[in-house]
Design an enzyme around this catalytic site. Structure first.
Site, PDB file in Angstrom:
ATOM      1  N   LYS A   1       0.830  -1.210   0.000  1.00 42.45           N
ATOM      2  CA  LYS A   1       0.000   0.000   0.000  1.00 42.45           C
ATOM      3  C   LYS A   1       0.858   1.250   0.000  1.00 42.45           C
ATOM      4  O   LYS A   1       0.531   2.232  -0.658  1.00 42.45           O
ATOM      5  CB  LYS A   1      -0.952   0.010   1.205  1.00 42.45           C
ATOM      6  CG  LYS A   1      -2.127  -0.908   1.012  1.00 42.45           C
ATOM      7  CD  LYS A   1      -3.301  -0.552   1.896  1.00 42.45           C
ATOM      8  CE  LYS A   1      -4.465  -1.474   1.548  1.00 42.45           C
ATOM      9  NZ  LYS A   1      -5.619  -1.336   2.411  1.00 42.45           N
TER      10      LYS A   1
ATOM     11  N   LYS B   1     -10.898  -2.955  -3.310  1.00 48.85           N
ATOM     12  CA  LYS B   1     -11.778  -1.777  -3.430  1.00 48.85           C
ATOM     13  C   LYS B   1     -11.057  -0.640  -4.140  1.00 48.85           C
ATOM     14  O   LYS B   1     -11.662   0.152  -4.839  1.00 48.85           O
ATOM     15  CB  LYS B   1     -12.213  -1.285  -2.044  1.00 48.85           C
ATOM     16  CG  LYS B   1     -13.134  -2.226  -1.320  1.00 48.85           C
ATOM     17  CD  LYS B   1     -13.740  -1.510  -0.117  1.00 48.85           C
ATOM     18  CE  LYS B   1     -13.870  -2.418   1.083  1.00 48.85           C
ATOM     19  NZ  LYS B   1     -12.669  -2.479   1.926  1.00 48.85           N
TER      20      LYS B   1
ATOM     21  N   LYS C   1      -5.068  -9.316  -6.234  1.00 48.65           N
ATOM     22  CA  LYS C   1      -6.371  -9.562  -5.603  1.00 48.65           C
ATOM     23  C   LYS C   1      -7.373  -8.477  -6.018  1.00 48.65           C
ATOM     24  O   LYS C   1      -6.980  -7.332  -6.299  1.00 48.65           O
ATOM     25  CB  LYS C   1      -6.238  -9.607  -4.078  1.00 48.65           C
ATOM     26  CG  LYS C   1      -6.041  -8.268  -3.404  1.00 48.65           C
ATOM     27  CD  LYS C   1      -6.396  -8.351  -1.915  1.00 48.65           C
ATOM     28  CE  LYS C   1      -6.346  -6.964  -1.294  1.00 48.65           C
ATOM     29  NZ  LYS C   1      -6.995  -6.859  -0.005  1.00 48.65           N
TER      30      LYS C   1
HETATM   31  N1  AQP Z   1      -9.871 -10.250  -3.301  1.00 50.37           N
HETATM   32  C1  AQP Z   1     -10.255 -10.772  -2.146  1.00 50.37           C
HETATM   33  N2  AQP Z   1     -10.520 -12.099  -2.053  1.00 50.37           N
HETATM   34  C2  AQP Z   1     -10.932 -12.642  -0.873  1.00 50.37           C
HETATM   35  N3  AQP Z   1     -11.090 -11.914   0.257  1.00 50.37           N
HETATM   36  C3  AQP Z   1     -10.846 -10.598   0.193  1.00 50.37           C
HETATM   37  N4  AQP Z   1     -10.919  -9.601   1.098  1.00 50.37           N
HETATM   38  C4  AQP Z   1     -10.564  -8.426   0.540  1.00 50.37           C
HETATM   39  N5  AQP Z   1     -10.244  -8.620  -0.749  1.00 50.37           N
HETATM   40  C5  AQP Z   1     -10.410  -9.956  -0.989  1.00 50.37           C
HETATM   41  C6  AQP Z   1     -11.351  -9.800   2.481  1.00 50.37           C
HETATM   42  O1  AQP Z   1     -12.376  -8.857   2.740  1.00 50.37           O
HETATM   43  C7  AQP Z   1     -12.293  -8.455   4.093  1.00 50.37           C
HETATM   44  C8  AQP Z   1     -12.354  -6.958   4.178  1.00 50.37           C
HETATM   45  O2  AQP Z   1     -11.197  -6.341   3.798  1.00 50.37           O
HETATM   46  P1  AQP Z   1     -10.949  -4.807   4.170  1.00 50.37           P
HETATM   47  O3  AQP Z   1     -11.917  -3.937   3.511  1.00 50.37           O
HETATM   48  O4  AQP Z   1     -10.901  -4.634   5.609  1.00 50.37           O
HETATM   49  O5  AQP Z   1      -9.523  -4.549   3.646  1.00 50.37           O
HETATM   50  P2  AQP Z   1      -8.749  -5.132   2.458  1.00 50.37           P
HETATM   51  O6  AQP Z   1      -8.388  -6.549   2.708  1.00 50.37           O
HETATM   52  O7  AQP Z   1      -7.602  -4.214   2.252  1.00 50.37           O
HETATM   53  O8  AQP Z   1      -9.812  -5.083   1.278  1.00 50.37           O
HETATM   54  P3  AQP Z   1      -9.758  -4.287  -0.033  1.00 50.37           P
HETATM   55  O9  AQP Z   1     -11.007  -4.558  -0.764  1.00 50.37           O
HETATM   56  O10 AQP Z   1      -8.509  -4.578  -0.768  1.00 50.37           O
HETATM   57  O11 AQP Z   1      -9.789  -2.785   0.460  1.00 50.37           O
HETATM   58  P4  AQP Z   1      -8.785  -1.623   0.205  1.00 50.37           P
HETATM   59  O12 AQP Z   1      -8.662  -1.492  -1.285  1.00 50.37           O
HETATM   60  O13 AQP Z   1      -9.450  -0.454   0.856  1.00 50.37           O
HETATM   61  O14 AQP Z   1      -7.480  -1.982   0.859  1.00 50.37           O
HETATM   62  C9  AQP Z   1     -11.017  -9.051   4.674  1.00 50.37           C
HETATM   63  O15 AQP Z   1     -11.367 -10.204   5.411  1.00 50.37           O
HETATM   64  C10 AQP Z   1     -10.244  -9.442   3.461  1.00 50.37           C
HETATM   65  O16 AQP Z   1      -9.416 -10.554   3.697  1.00 50.37           O
END
Ligand code: AQP
Length: 340
Positions: free
Chosen positions: A116, A203, A200
């Site tokens: 990040k 968001k 992956k």
């Molecule tokens: N691609 C994915 N496949 C499976 N699980 C996923 N998670 C996120 N992306 C995937 C799971 O969703 C939960 C919430 O995640 P989060 O919003 O707290 O943070 P993150 O993991 O950083 O998710 P994002 O979507 O990638 O958000 P941003 O872009 O804001 O950093 C977690 O349980 C995660 O494992």
């Protein structure tokens, strides 16, 4: 008296207006299923979202939108506790104690921070972003959670939470903390970006690579139709050579309950286009009621806030007790607390 059910904790950041299919299949789907057998606590983790400096009005909207999506997916705010992280002050308090227990190098090894911060650039990296995994450990330890349903991307952070819980117990005596376990469902542990099947689905990724739970049918169909596959023709399960097709098959399987083997069999002799067209229908059908329910919850923000306030009260009752117990081990608080 019946034995208390083991506790589950998990959270999702309000970093977008809509969650995506990775959040749903990697985490939220498990959250809903676990409610039958566990004492579940689920949180909109807005303090985590602050690590990327969101606009205040946008954050406020996204907190409600995320909570509405939890409810629409099937989180039951009566059986489980649903709350917003910043409404329970002990999350930040326990983070400080854990900060003082974590090595700088240990925190610096977290790959999500490296990824990040590389994306954000040096000027935008905050100490908060660095501290994110310690706040996550505090979230989990604050509720004596035994099980944490997350996607594969959170495995390293979960490992740090386990290390810190074990360290609390070895330094301050058994019973200081419960050592949590990750619950990662293999098939949906990592849903990949549709345009970049090596990364992956995230968001904050490129919109064309994401299926948002709130996307309309036309957008869903377009995104799936333009998903990157590969130059071959045959529909086979080969995550290494055909990661794009494997990703589509994983999503298909998770939403229909048909195994990947059955799907490969169903699509023998058919083309990628057939698979994509059918998958688009499956996703559209699965998400339509979810979108409707989310819209209904968002129509009544007052009621949504009341549900979240009640959840915060119930969460804080647990968090206060656990925090006092841990703080007392550090030598903080009134002397009487240390005897508890
Ligand atoms: N691609 C994915 N496949 C499976 N699980 C996923 N998670 C996120 N992306 C995937 C799971 O969703 C939960 C919430 O995640 P989060 O919003 O707290 O943070 P993150 O993991 O950083 O998710 P994002 O979507 O990638 O958000 P941003 O872009 O804001 O950093 C977690 O349980 C995660 O494992």
């Amino acid at each position: 008296m019946p034995t208390p059910k083991p506790r589950v904790f998990s959270g999702i950041q309000p970093t977008a207006d809509s969650l995506h299919l990775g959040n749903y299949l990697g985490a939220l789907k498990q959250w809903v299923a676990l409610q039958d057998d566990y004492d579940c606590i689920y949180s909109v983790v807005d303090l985590h979202a602050l690590t990327v400096n969101p606009d205040p009005a946008v954050l406020r909207h996204r907190v409600r939108a995320t909570a509405a999506q939890f409810l629409a997916a099937g989180v039951d705010a009566e059986r489980s506790i649903l709350f917003v992280q910043s409404q329970v002050p002990q999350h930040a308090q326990l983070t400080w104690l854990l900060n003082c227990l974590t090595g700088f190098g240990e925190a610096g090894r977290m790959t999500q921070f490296k990824d990040k911060s590389a994306k954000l650039g040096e000027k935008s990296i905050t100490v908060g972003l660095f501290d994110y995994p310690i706040l996550m450990a505090a979230d989990i330890l604050l509720y004596d959670a035994r099980l944490v349903p997350v996607g594969e991307d959170q495995r390293q952070h979960l490992e740090l939470s386990r290390t810190l819980a074990a360290r609390l117990n070895s330094r301050y005596g058994e019973g200081a903390a419960v050592v949590p376990e990750a619950l990662i469902v293999k098939q949906t542990a990592k849903i990949y970006d549709l345009q970049e099947p090596g990364a992956k689905m995230s968001k904050t990724g490129h919109p064309a690579g994401i299926i948002e739970l709130m996307d309309d049918p036309k957008t869903i169909a377009k995104r799936i139709k333009s998903a990157v596959t590969d130059s071959g023709q045959e529909i086979t399960w080969d995550p290494r050579e055909k990661p794009g097709v494997a990703n589509l098959l994983s999503i298909y399987s998770a939403l229909t309950g048909r195994t990947v083997e059955q799907l490969v069999n169903d699509y023998q002799g058919k083309l990628y286009g057939h698979l994509k067209a059918d998958l688009a229908e499956v996703v559209i059908e699965a998400l339509a009621p979810f979108r409707e329910r989310t819209a209904l919850y968002l129509q009544d923000p007052g009621q949504l806030d009341r549900v979240l306030d009640q959840g915060a009260e119930r969460a804080e009752a647990i968090a206060r007790t656990v925090y006092q117990r841990v703080a007392a081990r550090f030598g903080l608080g009134q002397a009487g607390a240390a005897a508890g």
